[in-house]
Design a protein around this motif. Structure first.
Motif, mmCIF file in Angstrom:
data_model
loop_
_atom_site.group_PDB
_atom_site.id
_atom_site.type_symbol
_atom_site.label_atom_id
_atom_site.label_comp_id
_atom_site.label_asym_id
_atom_site.label_seq_id
_atom_site.Cartn_x
_atom_site.Cartn_y
_atom_site.Cartn_z
ATOM 1 N N SER A 80 9.820 7.160 1.270
ATOM 2 C CA SER A 80 8.626 6.760 2.020
ATOM 3 C C SER A 80 7.558 7.837 1.887
ATOM 4 O O SER A 80 7.840 8.975 1.484
ATOM 5 C CB SER A 80 8.978 6.534 3.493
ATOM 6 N N TYR A 110 3.188 2.226 -5.547
ATOM 7 C CA TYR A 110 4.101 3.310 -5.911
ATOM 8 C C TYR A 110 3.930 3.770 -7.358
ATOM 9 O O TYR A 110 4.563 4.735 -7.772
ATOM 10 C CB TYR A 110 5.575 2.953 -5.635
ATOM 11 N N VAL A 146 6.627 -2.379 0.100
ATOM 12 C CA VAL A 146 7.947 -2.240 0.707
ATOM 13 C C VAL A 146 9.032 -2.335 -0.365
ATOM 14 O O VAL A 146 9.954 -1.513 -0.425
ATOM 15 C CB VAL A 146 8.153 -3.316 1.785
ATOM 16 N N ARG A 200 9.167 0.757 -2.765
ATOM 17 C CA ARG A 200 9.722 1.997 -2.205
ATOM 18 C C ARG A 200 11.182 2.148 -2.615
ATOM 19 O O ARG A 200 11.634 3.250 -2.983
ATOM 20 C CB ARG A 200 9.586 1.992 -0.685
ATOM 21 N N ALA A 237 12.781 12.198 6.309
ATOM 22 C CA ALA A 237 11.969 11.066 6.747
ATOM 23 C C ALA A 237 11.761 11.112 8.255
ATOM 24 O O ALA A 237 12.640 11.538 9.010
ATOM 25 C CB ALA A 237 12.644 9.761 6.343
#
Length: 699
Positions: free
Chosen positions: A206, A257, A302, A305, A322
Motif C-alpha cells: 500500500s 501502480y 485495489v 496493489r 503498514a
C-alpha cells in the motif's frame, strides 16, 4: 502552549549571550556598528508570501502554438481520454510559460469522443497521435514514449496545470544530483494545499501521498528528497532508462501502480528516485478515472496493489509497516544529521558559510540526510532555497516557534547533532542532550573565538578586552568538555585544546574548497584584491592598516596599481579609504570570479584573528598568489617563498607585494604551489576521512 523550564533556560542563556556579545561589540566595533547589529538581530521578518498559483484564462478554444523543437532535451508525453477542456488548460499553461529547455509535446489520444481531436489538430507545434483503440493510461504512455525524440521522457497528466519553471526545475534535478534515475514534481491541489511530496510505500504494497493536505511550503516538503515513488502525474526519466526497464509494466493495465513499479525498477538498478519541490504542478486528481476505488478504472488501484506486492515481495520487507502514518523522521530511511548554526549560511559571503555548505554537501553525498536549523529561525530566501535544492531539510519560522518544542518533536530522529559557534552551543546543548539523548554531539568551534579576541585585545592593549577573552576561553573549554567531539579548523587550534583538555576528542576539519579554473595568465592580470566581510573586526583592521600604511608605499613605486576592497558592510572608516588614490571599496559583489581570475595578487593583511583564513583558500583555489601576515598564514600549511609570501611590517609587506607583482616566474610558482596546498589540505577529498570518522563511525 505553556512555557517549560527548558524554554526558560534556553531564553536565559540566549539573553546572557546577547548581552556579552553586545558589550564585546561596543568595545571592538563602536556604538554605530553595534546598534546596526542589534537592529538586524531583533528585526521582525515575516516569511515570504507563497507565490500565487497560476491558471490559464478560461476561454473558448482558439488556435495557438506550444513549444516545439527538432532536437528536444525533453519529450512531454500527455495521455488523454476525453476531458478536452482540461487538456486545453494544460497545453495553454505550457504555451504561456515555455521552458528554457528545448522540448516537444506529444498528446496521445486514447480514443476520445469529445472535441479533443478537433482542437488538438489546431495547436501548432503539437505532436498529436490518436490510438486506434482505447488501451488505457499505460498503453497510451508507452505509445507516446515510443514516438519521443528527447533525452528525457516527461509524463504529464492532462488534468494538470504546470506552474512556471516546472520543467526546468525537474530537469535540473538530474544535473545537480548524482545517480538520479527518476524525478517527480510537487503536486498541489487547486486550492493551494499539498497533494503529494513524493510517495511512501509500506511493506504490504500500500502507498501514501506524503504531505497530503499540508502546506506546500512546510519544511518537511520543501527540499529535494529521496522518495519511494513519485506520482506519474508529473515525472521525468531518461528515455534510455525507461526503455531499458521495459516501459510501464503492462501487467498493471489499464492503470495504477505503474508509476510505483517504475520507481522500484529504477532503484533496483542502483539509481535514485528524487522528489523535486521546485517543480510545482497543480493536479486536479481523478478527473478522468474518478476517485471511487470501488468502481470504474479506479478499481484497478485495489487489484494492482496485490500485483505489485507479489512482484516486489523480496524488497517490500524493507519498507515501513503498514498503517504507520509517515513522519519527518520515518520517511527518511538513512542516517540523519542535525546541523545548528546562528543563521543560514551564505556561501557567497564568508568562508565559514562556504565551509558549512560544503560540509552539508559532503554529508549528503555520503548518504546522510541533513537537517538544518538556524538559531535565528529566519528564512534566508535564496540561500535557504539553495540548501533545499542541495537536499538539506531547512526549518524556519513560522514552522518553528519554540526550538524546545521542535527538538522535543524531532530530537529522536537524529544520529548526530552538530552545533556551530560557542554562543549557539551554549544555548542549544542542554536542549539537545535532553531531547536527543541518543545522538552524538559535535561542537564545531568554527574557530576558537577566544583566541581571536585575545589577539585583538593585545593589539589594542585593552585590559577589558583581555578579561572578556578569558571569559570566552572558559566558556569554549566548558563546551569542549560537554561535547562528544569538537571540530577545529587548524592543527594549531587542535594542539592548543589537547594541551588544556588532554581527554577531549578534537578533530581538524579545515575550510572546504573546490579547485577552480586557473583564470587569466600573469600578463593579463592587474591590481590587488582583499576579500572579507566587515562584520568581522579583524577584516576591518586589516584593510585599514593596509590602506593607510602599506598601500601608499606601493603606489609611490608603482602609481598605476589599484587596490580592490571587497566585502559586505564596509564601515565608514573603510569607505573613507577611497580618498586615497587607487583604492576602490566595492562592498559585496555577487560574483567574485572576475576578481579571483583577473586580479594579479591577493592581500591577506590580518594582524589578529584565529582559525584558517578563507580569503587565502579562495585565492589559492583560483591560482591567485597571496601576500599574507604571519597571523593570516597560521595553521594553513604554508611556507614563505614556496606557496605564499609572508611579511608583518608595512615596509616588508609593500616590498613583498611589489616583488610578487613584478616577477612572473615567482608568481607562477606560488600560483601552482597554492593550488597544490588546497588540494592537499583544504579540498573535500582531503576532508573525507575526517567527515566519515566524525559523522558516521561509532564513537
Amino acid at each position: 502552549m505553556s512555557m517549560s523550564w527548558a524554554d526558560v533556560r534556553f531564553m536565559l542563556e540566549r539573553a546572557r549571550g546577547l548581552i556579552r556579545r553586545g558589550i564585546a561589540s561596543l568595545r571592538t566595533r563602536g556604538p554605530a556598528a553595534t546598534w546596526a547589529r542589534v537592529r538586524r538581530q531583533f528585526a521582525r521578518r515575516a516569511p515570504p508570501a507563497a507565490a500565487p498559483l497560476y491558471f490559464p484564462a478560461d476561454a473558448a478554444f482558439a488556435p495557438f502554438a506550444v513549444p516545439a523543437s527538432d532536437a528536444p532535451r525533453a519529450s512531454i508525453v500527455i495521455p488523454v481520454y476525453n476531458q478536452a477542456t482540461y487538456t486545453l488548460a494544460c497545453l495553454r499553461a505550457l504555451a504561456e510559460h515555455p521552458p528554457i529547455a528545448t522540448c516537444e509535446i506529444i498528446v496521445v489520444d486514447d480514443g476520445s469522443t469529445d472535441q479533443t481531436g478537433e482542437w488538438m489538430a489546431q495547436v501548432a507545434g503539437l505532436h498529436y497521435h490518436r490510438r486506434a483503440t482505447n488501451g488505457g493510461f499505460i498503453a497510451a504512455c508507452n505509445d507516446g514514449a515510443a514516438r519521443a525524440a528527447g533525452e528525457y521522457l516527461v509524463f504529464l497528466n492532462n488534468d494538470t496545470v504546470p506552474q512556471p519553471g516546472w520543467l526546468d526545475a525537474l530537469l535540473a534535478t538530474f544535473d545537480a544530483h548524482a545517480r538520479v534515475g527518476l524525478a517527480g514534481a510537487q503536486l498541489i491541489y487547486p486550492d493551494g494545499r499539498l497533494q503529494e511530496a513524493g510517495g511512501v510505500v509500506f511493506d504490504d504494497g500500500s502507498a501514501w501521498n506524503y504531505g497530503r493536505f499540508d502546506s506546500p511550503d512546510d519544511p518537511r516538503y520543501a527540499s529535494v528528497r529521496d522518495a519511494d515513488y513519485c506520482s506519474g502525474a508529473a515525472i521525468a526519466i531518461a528515455a534510455t532508462l525507461f526503455h531499458a526497464a521495459g516501459g510501464f509494466d503492462t501487467r498493471y493495465a489499464p492503470a495504477y501502480y505503474e508509476d510505483t513499479d517504475l520507481a522500484f525498477a529504477v532503484r533496483e538498478r542502483g539509481l535514485r528516485v528524487l522528489y523535486q519541490p521546485a517543480s510545482r504542478v497543480v493536479h486536479l486528481e481523478g478527473i478522468t478515472a474518478g476517485t471511487d476505488t470501488g468502481s470504474g478504472t479506479k478499481a484497478y488501484q485495489v487489484r494492482n496493489r496485490a500485483v505489485f506486492a507479489g512482484k516486489w515481495k523480496n524488497v517490500l520487507h524493507r519498507q515501513p509497516g503498514a498503517g504507520r502514518i509517515p513522519t519527518a523522521g520515518s520517511v527518511v530511511r538513512k542516517r540523519q544529521v542535525l546541523v545548528i548554526d546562528a543563521e543560514t549560511p551564505r556561501a557567497q559571503h564568508d568562508s565559514a558559510s562556504l565551509r558549512l555548505v560544503n560540509l552539508m554537501k559532503m554529508l549528503g553525498n555520503d548518504d546522510a540526510h541533513v537537517v538544518f536549523l538556524p538559531a535565528d529561525l529566519r528564512d534566508a530566501q535564496d540561500d535557504t532555497m539553495r540548501l533545499r535544492q542541495q537536499g538539506v531539510e531547512v526549518w524556519q519560522a513560522p514552522f518553528v516557534n519554540r526550538v524546545s518544542t521542535w527538538l522535543r518533536e524531532h530530537g529522536q530522529r537524529f544520529d548526530v547533532v552538530m552545533v556551530s559557534r560557542h554562543y549557539v552551543a551554549a544555548e542549544f546543548l542542554p536542549l539537545v542532550r535532553r531531547f536527543a539523548p541518543q545522538a552524538r554531539v559535535v561542537f564545531d568551534t568554527v574557530d576558537l573565538h577566544f583566541l581571536r579576541e585575545l589577539r585583538g585585545a593585545e593589539l589594542a592593549d585593552d585590559a577589558g578586552l583581555r578579561r572578556a577573552a578569558e571569559q570566552t576561553r572558559a566558556r569554549e573549554l566548558a563546551l569542549v568538555k560537554r561535547a562528544d567531539i569538537t571540530l577545529v579548523v587548524s592543527p594549531v587550534e587542535r594542539d592548543m585544546l589537547s594541551t588544556w583538555l588532554p581527554g577531549a576528542r578534537v578533530e581538524v576539519l579545515a575550510n572546504l574548497h573546490a579547485l577552480a579554473d586557473g583564470g587569466l595568465p600573469f600578463a593579463q592580470r592587474r591590481d590587488l584584491v582583499f576579500v572579507g566581510g566587515f562584520r568581522h573586526p579583524p577584516n576591518v583592521d586589516a584593510v585599514l592598516w593596509f590602506g593607510r600604511e602599506v598601500f601608499p608605499l606601493i603606489r609611490a613605486r608603482q602609481p598605476d596599481l589599484r587596490f580592490h576592497c571587497i566585502g559586505m558592510g564596509p564601515p565608514a572608516e573603510v569607505l573613507a579609504l577611497q580618498a586615497h588614490p587607487g583604492i576602490v571599496v566595492h562592498g559585496h559583489v555577487p560574483d567574485l570570479g572576475p576578481y579571483m581570475d583577473g586580479v594579479r595578487v591577493a592581500i591577506a593583511s590580518l594582524r589578529f584573528g584565529a582559525g584558517v583564513k578563507g580569503k587565502i583558500n579562495l585565492s589559492m583555489a583560483h591560482g591567485q598568489p597571496v601576500v599574507a601576515t604571519s597571523c593570516a598564514a597560521e595553521g594553513m600549511h604554508l611556507t614563505d617563498g614556496h606557496d605564499v609570501l609572508i611579511a608583518d611590517d608595512a615596509g616588508a609587506f609593500a616590498d613583498a607585494v611589489l616583488r610578487l607583482y613584478q616577477d612572473a616566474d615567482l608568481w607562477a610558482r606560488l600560483s601552482a604551489h597554492g593550488r597544490e596546498n588546497i588540494a592537499r589540505h583544504f579540498s573535500m577529498d582531503a576532508a573525507q576521512d575526517t567527515v566519515r570518522k566524525v559523522f558516521r563511525a561509532r564513537v
